[in-house]
Design an enzyme around this catalytic site. Structure first.
Site, short mmCIF file in Angstrom:
data_model
loop_
_atom_site.label_atom_id
_atom_site.label_comp_id
_atom_site.label_asym_id
_atom_site.label_seq_id
_atom_site.Cartn_x
_atom_site.Cartn_y
_atom_site.Cartn_z
CG ASP A 1 -7.02 -2.12 -7.73
OD1 ASP A 1 -7.90 -2.70 -8.41
OD2 ASP A 1 -6.17 -2.75 -7.07
N GLY B 1 0.84 -1.18 0.00
CA GLY B 1 0.00 0.00 0.00
C GLY B 1 0.87 1.23 0.00
NE ARG B 2 0.61 2.87 -4.97
CZ ARG B 2 1.22 3.33 -6.04
NH1 ARG B 2 2.51 3.65 -5.98
NH2 ARG B 2 0.58 3.47 -7.17
N GLY C 1 1.93 -1.21 -13.40
CA GLY C 1 3.32 -1.63 -13.22
C GLY C 1 3.89 -2.37 -14.41
CG ASN D 1 -10.48 -10.21 -13.40
OD1 ASN D 1 -11.36 -9.59 -13.96
ND2 ASN D 1 -10.11 -9.96 -12.17
CB THR E 1 -1.31 -8.58 -8.68
OG1 THR E 1 -0.41 -7.88 -7.82
CG2 THR E 1 -1.51 -9.99 -8.16
#
Length: 497
Positions: free
Chosen positions: A247, A24-25, A416, A306, A269
């Protein structure tokens, strides 16, 4: 929602709590007409805990990380106009009549849902379930988790169900609500009306009163409670804004799609690959292709599938690190680029890849079972993973275009995975389409931009995406069209067309 045109001189600061499956951030975002900047204030690990009751999220630890990040925001020297929270989807906490959390939320990779999805689908009917909620059949969807929890003392004592970002928001403000982009991943939202479905809840024995009122992205979600304000140093009047709290929904807000014909892949992920549409696709062909219809910002739908994304690579790196092998990503990618193309291919969505495990051994076993030689080195294993993901991207986008009757001319790859030049190039080669990579921080950007619009500093969805395109670093990968026959042959090996 009413918004005002942003002032050319106005620059405001927003705090985005962005919780992912591994970390987390808290991010500080500064937004103006031609300014969109992010700076990371605090990052903290997201390490699941295994208890006798199964695999759980350490949500109190994550919340402390959020508070620490907000304290850094208060000390940044700039006024914070708003706070917003986004996380992964489907997982939830249960509150009792006093508003106290009843145990740690289960992790979606926990095994308690094994076989439950099939029982619910058989009881309701696969076609009827899809026509009602429009969701991809995934064993960890909230509706199946709740079916697995039926008869438990915890569920019997519950009075409110909150998905993870709504729970974090509740702990910050004391206000209860369910943000709609995340609510649409539960399997309990009516795909036609965008409202909770009492019929779907009844099918699994869930009391509809547990489901809170829905919120749209950009609406107010309260102000900081005194203890949160005191601990962080932010004023009690600091607003918390409901963002696109799933997200992926936040990431799609920040896809810099300024021309028609775009598809997106939000790659982390998971790889979430698909299209943004104005209406759901609820055909039986869409159901059998296992596509999902999730709500986005401004009444849009995220029509996607997904795909087990960079999880495969990160799990391999975790095991290699435990064995003392080199895991530096750049070195692994260099080795992968030199490895023989298409030596081994896997289906990234094979069920055996879902749970944490010895991923290199599982991949090798998958190759053996499908009559292929197992990759002999970490570089060859990485090549196998990335080519398999690129083929999954190709299959998913081609199928989405056919089912939605849309033409795709280019692909935006955000998150990412956009830093992985080899994956981006392989995806361009596999799809035969240009890939525009970036922004890497799409989720945090989308979180910040929805807050900014709610506070009059950013424009509509088109304007937000144009701002991303103007201000963020993007890279274009052209497909090597001469490699098309090799990709066609690889797709045929997997039965991927």
């Amino acid at each position: 929602m009413t918004t005002t045109a942003p002032s050319s001189a106005a620059v405001s600061a927003f705090a985005a709590a962005d919780l992912g499956a591994t970390s987390g951030r808290v991010i500080l975002g500064r937004v103006g007409r031609d300014r969109l900047e992010l700076s990371e204030l605090h990052r903290f690990p997201n390490t699941p805990v295994r208890l006798p009751t199964g695999l759980h999220w350490n949500l109190p630890g994550l919340f402390q990380g959020v508070l620490t990040g907000l304290r850094a925001a208060a000390g940044s020297g700039v006024p914070i106009a708003s706070v917003g929270v986004d996380t992964w989807a489907v997982d939830y906490g249960l509150l009792d009549a006093d508003g106290t959390l009843l145990g740690l939320p289960h992790h979606y990779r926990d095994s308690r849902t094994a076989g439950v999805a099939e029982k619910v689908r058989d009881a309701v009917g696969a076609q009827q379930l899809y026509r009602a909620n429009g969701l991809q059949h995934l064993p960890f969807n909230t509706v199946f988790q709740l079916a697995a929890a039926q008869g438990s003392a915890q569920l019997a004592a519950a009075r409110t169900l909150l998905l993870v970002p709504d729970l974090i928001t509740y702990w910050l403000t004391g206000d209860v609500g369910a943000e709609i982009t995340n609510a649409s991943t539960t399997g309990l939202l009516d795909a036609h009306t965008g409202m909770w479905s009492p019929e779907l809840a009844a099918r699994i024995g869930l009391e509809p009163a547990l489901l809170p009122a829905l919120r749209a992205p950009g609406t107010a979600a309260g102000t900081l409670l005194p203890y949160a304000a005191g601990w962080t140093g932010l004023p009690e009047a600091t607003p918390v804004t409901a963002v696109a709290s799933h997200d992926t929904a936040s990431a799609v807000v920040a896809v810099p799609a300024t021309e028609p014909g775009s598809a997106y892949i939000s790659c982390g992920t998971w790889s979430l690959a698909g299209l943004e549409l104005d209406a759901p696709v609820l055909s039986d062909a869409s159901r059998t292709a296992n596509f999902t219809n999730e709500r986005g910002v401004d009444g849009t739908f995220r029509y996607l599938r997904n795909i087990m994304g960079m999880w495969l690579l990160e799990e391999c790196r975790r095991i290699w690190a435990d064995r003392g092998l080199a895991t530096e990503l750049g070195t692994l990618l260099d080795e992968a680029a030199r490895s023989r193309p298409f030596a081994a291919l896997v289906d990234p969505d094979a069920p055996e890849f879902l749970a944490p495990q010895d991923m290199p051994a599982t991949l090798a076993a998958h190759c053996a079972r499908t009559g292929q030689p197992a990759p002999e080195s970490p570089g060859a294993m990485v090549r196998c993973i990335l080519e398999s993901l690129a083929l999954a991207h190709r299959r998913t986008l081609r199928r989405a275009a056919a089912l939605a009757d849309r033409e795709i001319t280019h692909v935006h790859l955000v998150g990412g995975g956009s830093r992985n030049a080899l994956l981006c190039q392989l995806t361009a080669d596999a799809t035969g389409l240009p890939v525009i990579a970036g922004p890497t921080e799409a989720t945090a950007l989308g979180n910040v931009l929805v807050q900014a619009r709610a506070h009059g500093v950013a424009g509509d969805l088109t304007d937000m995406r144009a701002l991303v395109a103007r201000t963020q670093q993007l890279r274009r990968y052209a497909p090597n069209l001469g490699d098309a026959p090799a990709w066609d042959a690889a797709a045929a090996r997997l039965g991927a067309e």
